[in-house]
Design an enzyme around this catalytic site. Structure first.
Site, PDB file in Angstrom:
ATOM      1  NE  ARG A  68      35.892  49.521  45.181  1.00  0.00           N
ATOM      2  CZ  ARG A  68      36.005  49.110  46.431  1.00  0.00           C
ATOM      3  NH1 ARG A  68      37.216  48.930  46.968  1.00  0.00           N
ATOM      4  NH2 ARG A  68      34.947  48.891  47.180  1.00  0.00           N
ATOM      5  CG  ASP A  69      35.358  52.788  41.978  1.00  0.00           C
ATOM      6  OD1 ASP A  69      35.824  51.880  41.269  1.00  0.00           O
ATOM      7  OD2 ASP A  69      34.602  52.571  42.945  1.00  0.00           O
ATOM      8  CD  GLN A  84      33.147  47.392  36.462  1.00  0.00           C
ATOM      9  OE1 GLN A  84      33.512  46.569  37.293  1.00  0.00           O
ATOM     10  NE2 GLN A  84      33.928  47.817  35.484  1.00  0.00           N
ATOM     11  CG  ASN A  92      28.781  45.987  38.735  1.00  0.00           C
ATOM     12  OD1 ASN A  92      29.202  45.187  37.934  1.00  0.00           O
ATOM     13  ND2 ASN A  92      29.569  46.583  39.610  1.00  0.00           N
ATOM     14  CG  ASP A  93      29.799  50.141  39.492  1.00  0.00           C
ATOM     15  OD1 ASP A  93      28.899  49.499  40.048  1.00  0.00           O
ATOM     16  OD2 ASP A  93      30.940  50.281  39.975  1.00  0.00           O
ATOM     17  CD1 TRP A 139      36.400  45.246  38.888  1.00  0.00           C
ATOM     18  CD2 TRP A 139      36.673  46.074  40.954  1.00  0.00           C
ATOM     19  NE1 TRP A 139      36.126  44.245  39.780  1.00  0.00           N
ATOM     20  CE2 TRP A 139      36.279  44.709  41.048  1.00  0.00           C
ATOM     21  CE3 TRP A 139      36.906  46.790  42.123  1.00  0.00           C
ATOM     22  CZ2 TRP A 139      36.108  44.070  42.288  1.00  0.00           C
ATOM     23  CZ3 TRP A 139      36.740  46.158  43.357  1.00  0.00           C
ATOM     24  CH2 TRP A 139      36.348  44.811  43.440  1.00  0.00           C
ATOM     25  CD  GLU A 184      31.915  50.197  46.506  1.00  0.00           C
ATOM     26  OE1 GLU A 184      32.572  49.169  46.286  1.00  0.00           O
ATOM     27  OE2 GLU A 184      30.673  50.195  46.570  1.00  0.00           O
ATOM     28  CD1 TRP A 220      27.936  42.058  37.036  1.00  0.00           C
ATOM     29  CD2 TRP A 220      26.338  41.282  38.397  1.00  0.00           C
ATOM     30  NE1 TRP A 220      27.952  42.826  38.189  1.00  0.00           N
ATOM     31  CE2 TRP A 220      26.987  42.360  39.041  1.00  0.00           C
ATOM     32  CE3 TRP A 220      25.297  40.636  39.074  1.00  0.00           C
ATOM     33  CZ2 TRP A 220      26.630  42.802  40.312  1.00  0.00           C
ATOM     34  CZ3 TRP A 220      24.944  41.076  40.346  1.00  0.00           C
ATOM     35  CH2 TRP A 220      25.608  42.145  40.945  1.00  0.00           C
TER      36      TRP A 220
HETATM   37  N1  DQQ Z   1      31.811  48.234  41.511  1.00  0.00           N
HETATM   38  C1  DQQ Z   1      33.064  48.136  40.840  1.00  0.00           C
HETATM   39  C2  DQQ Z   1      34.027  48.848  41.711  1.00  0.00           C
HETATM   40  C3  DQQ Z   1      33.164  49.783  42.464  1.00  0.00           C
HETATM   41  C4  DQQ Z   1      31.940  48.981  42.721  1.00  0.00           C
HETATM   42  C5  DQQ Z   1      33.382  46.698  40.576  1.00  0.00           C
HETATM   43  C6  DQQ Z   1      30.733  49.811  43.046  1.00  0.00           C
HETATM   44  O1  DQQ Z   1      35.025  49.501  40.961  1.00  0.00           O
HETATM   45  O2  DQQ Z   1      33.760  50.247  43.639  1.00  0.00           O
HETATM   46  O3  DQQ Z   1      32.457  46.137  39.697  1.00  0.00           O
HETATM   47  O4  DQQ Z   1      29.542  49.151  42.752  1.00  0.00           O
END
Ligand code: DQQ
Length: 573
Positions: free
Chosen positions: A188-189, A80, A63-64, A124, A243, A61
């Site tokens: 977060r973020d 991520q 993601n971000d 994260w 986010e 996987w």
């Molecule tokens: N993905 C992360 C978070 C964020 C989200 C977790 C956005 O920190 O808010 O994998 O896709």
């Protein structure tokens, strides 16, 4: 400048820095090495949806994008990643890759993995800031042992390592914990931090509180002790949880980017919020005295809010590339198939091609264009000039690998005054694209491209335009239609659509489309409107894929120019 290179000779691999062999590739596992060999081959039949030049990890996987940066001659991308599964889960890490050109990448060890009470469950998203003295630091969100979101600091173990492989978490973490009134799962973020005129550091954290999505502002003198400002930098009632916020300056009169700390009359500021499932942004002024972002117009919660991309595109993040004075945007492009499909494929998620971004001349919106390094993969150019597409015509663009291609096309509309009338004020463009799909004849349009198509067009992804006459202006609609993209079921085949802010009396209707097996990224109006789609043709794969230009409108359009290239495979991880 340090220059390092991964060399593969037979089955051995080593890292060269400035021409000197410094390391065997023991940071690549044996499986990585085998995998690398596999990657040299073309996309295997049983994996027709893996991409050839988009960023993705060897498996599992993604993601971000996290903490993209340019540092001492090397581009870094963290992201991520769930190292254990093709699906999202606990145990997320910051995976790490490096590159010299933003297109070819090699994997490094994970930079951050859950290990401490302040990130026991997951590491994260977050960002890198390069502090004075050329010192990169990471701020990231840890999911602590109680599943609360907290902000943590990490620094490179050895700044003279050009690849910055090892990162050390600050022992005093966490630096920020959810403030009063903010739930532990709504905090977060962290963005890249910027330095105010008073020398203090500022950073914003995405949140949702009191029915408002927001960018909570923190300030610090030393990057370690952070104090929450009394008000968010900006909050919006028409949005949900923010986010991956992003806050950055854009030059008023130039396509060049500027460092994130620049705040003077030569720039405007952009605030981006990822509000699931889209990335929205507003342009405005940053009042550094009041610590307020003042947008030209607020988010409205309607289809008229500006989006970075009107297709599948999320959690984007920009960085200032000091090598070439530009601002670059990365983003995660999710799958449109099912979790079962992802488990079977063994992977999920791509990064979009990094885009240079700048403010359009009117100052109203961003313009985006694939970084020019991508052009180095172009091969086998074919071109067409001055071809008239009569009503109902379909014309094959042959001579390129249509499953792995880059196309630039300009359409001329000689009888604009005959376009249909449309009042756009209350119309959702995505809805028009869906209702008036590529089979519905209009006057000017639908015309455009049929990508990843079978010869008989049973499978096809139509990226097309319609042009309407409004009151004293023209309206250009751009659509990406996935409903005929695959004979397979259980796919998200949503049609995407958006208006393109151009005046077709002044300029041609232009489209650039990047096709890479299961992703189609389209840039309309020279990058003013972008739409990204994921598609999984059953038949139109690899050499069975074709590309066509078409016109289903009653008025003929002219392809003033079309340039298309096969794209070579990039070395990705
Ligand atoms: N993905 C992360 C978070 C964020 C989200 C977790 C956005 O920190 O808010 O994998 O896709």
């Amino acid at each position: 400048m340090d220059k390092s290179l991964l060399l593969f000779v037979g089955i051995s691999c080593f890292l060269l820095i400035n021409g000197v062999k410094v390391e065997d590739c023991d940071f690549l596992t044996e499986t990585d090495n085998t995998r690398f060999q596999l990657f040299q081959a073309s996309v295997p039949e049983e994996q027709p949806y893996r991409t050839a030049y988009h960023f993705q990890p060897p498996k599992n996987w993604l993601n971000d994008p996290n903490g993209p940066m340019y540092y001492n001659g090397v581009y870094h991308l963290f992201y991520q990643h769930n190292p254990h599964s093709a699906l999202f889960g606990d145990g997320m890490v910051w995976a790490h890759s490096a590159s010299y050109d933003l297109i070819n990448w090699f994997s490094l060890d994970h930079a951050l993995v859950p290990s401490e009470p302040f990130d026991a469950i997951s590491c994260w998203s977050g960002s890198v800031t390069i502090l004075p003295g050329n010192k990169p630091v990471i701020l990231y969100t840890g999911i602590d042992a109680n599943y609360n979101q907290v902000q943590n600091l990490a620094t490179p173990k050895n700044r003279s390592d050009p690849l910055l492989i090892e990162w050390v978490k600050y022992s005093g973490n966490p630096l920020m914990t959810p403030p009063k009134g903010v739930d532990g799962d709504n905090f977060r973020d962290p963005t890249t931090a910027w330095q105010g005129p008073d020398g203090t550091w500022k950073v914003v954290i995405g949140s949702y509180s009191n029915n408002q999505g927001m960018a909570i502002l923190y300030q610090s003198e030393d990057f370690v002790h952070w104090t929450m400002h009394r008000d968010p930098l900006y909050s919006a009632s028409k949005t949900q949880m923010w986010e991956c916020p992003d806050f950055f300056p854009v030059s008023i009169n130039s396509t060049n980017g500027v460092d994130t700390s620049v705040a003077n009359p030569s720039v405007r500021h952009v605030m981006k919020a990822s509000v699931n499932p889209h990335d929205y942004y507003i342009v405005g002024t940053y009042d550094t005295e009041q610590e307020k972002f003042l947008p030209d117009a607020d988010f409205t919660g309607t289809s008229s809010d500006l989006r970075i991309d009107y297709g599948k595109f999320y959690a984007s993040k920009t960085f200032f590339d000091s090598k070439r004075n530009r601002r670059i945007l990365w983003a995660w492009v999710n799958e449109s198939d099912s979790s079962e499909d992802d488990i079977q494929k063994g992977w999920s998620g791509l990064q979009a091609i990094p885009r240079q971004i700048w403010l359009d001349r009117a100052g109203k919106q961003l313009v985006q264009w694939p970084v020019e390094e991508l052009n180095n993969l172009r091969d086998n150019q074919v071109y067409v000039y001055g071809k008239q597409l009569e009503s109902g015509s379909v014309f094959e663009v042959s001579g390129i690998t249509a499953s792995q291609a880059d196309i630039e096309i300009n359409f001329e509309l000689p009888k604009l005054e005959e376009a249909e009338f449309m009042d756009t004020i209350l119309v959702d463009p995505q809805l028009i694209c869906d209702r008036q799909d590529s089979s519905v004849t209009g006057k000017y349009g639908p015309f455009g491209l049929l990508a990843l198509a079978t010869k008989d067009l049973t499978e096809q992804t139509a990226v097309f335009f319609r042009v309407f006459r409004g009151d004293n202006r023209y309206v250009v609609l751009m659509c990406s239609e996935q409903k005929r993209s695959s004979l397979r079921d259980n796919l998200d085949k949503t049609t995407y659509g958006a208006f393109v802010d151009i005046d077709p009396r002044q300029e041609m209707v232009s489209l650039r489309t990047l096709i890479d097996h299961s992703i189609i990224e389209s840039f309309g109006g020279e990058g003013r409107t972008c739409i990204t789609a994921r598609v999984y043709p059953k038949l139109a794969i690899n050499n069975e894929a074709h590309l066509f230009a078409f016109n289903n409108g009653t008025l003929s359009v002219t392809i003033s120019s079309l340039h298309a290239w096969s794209m070579n495979k990039a070395r990705v991880n």
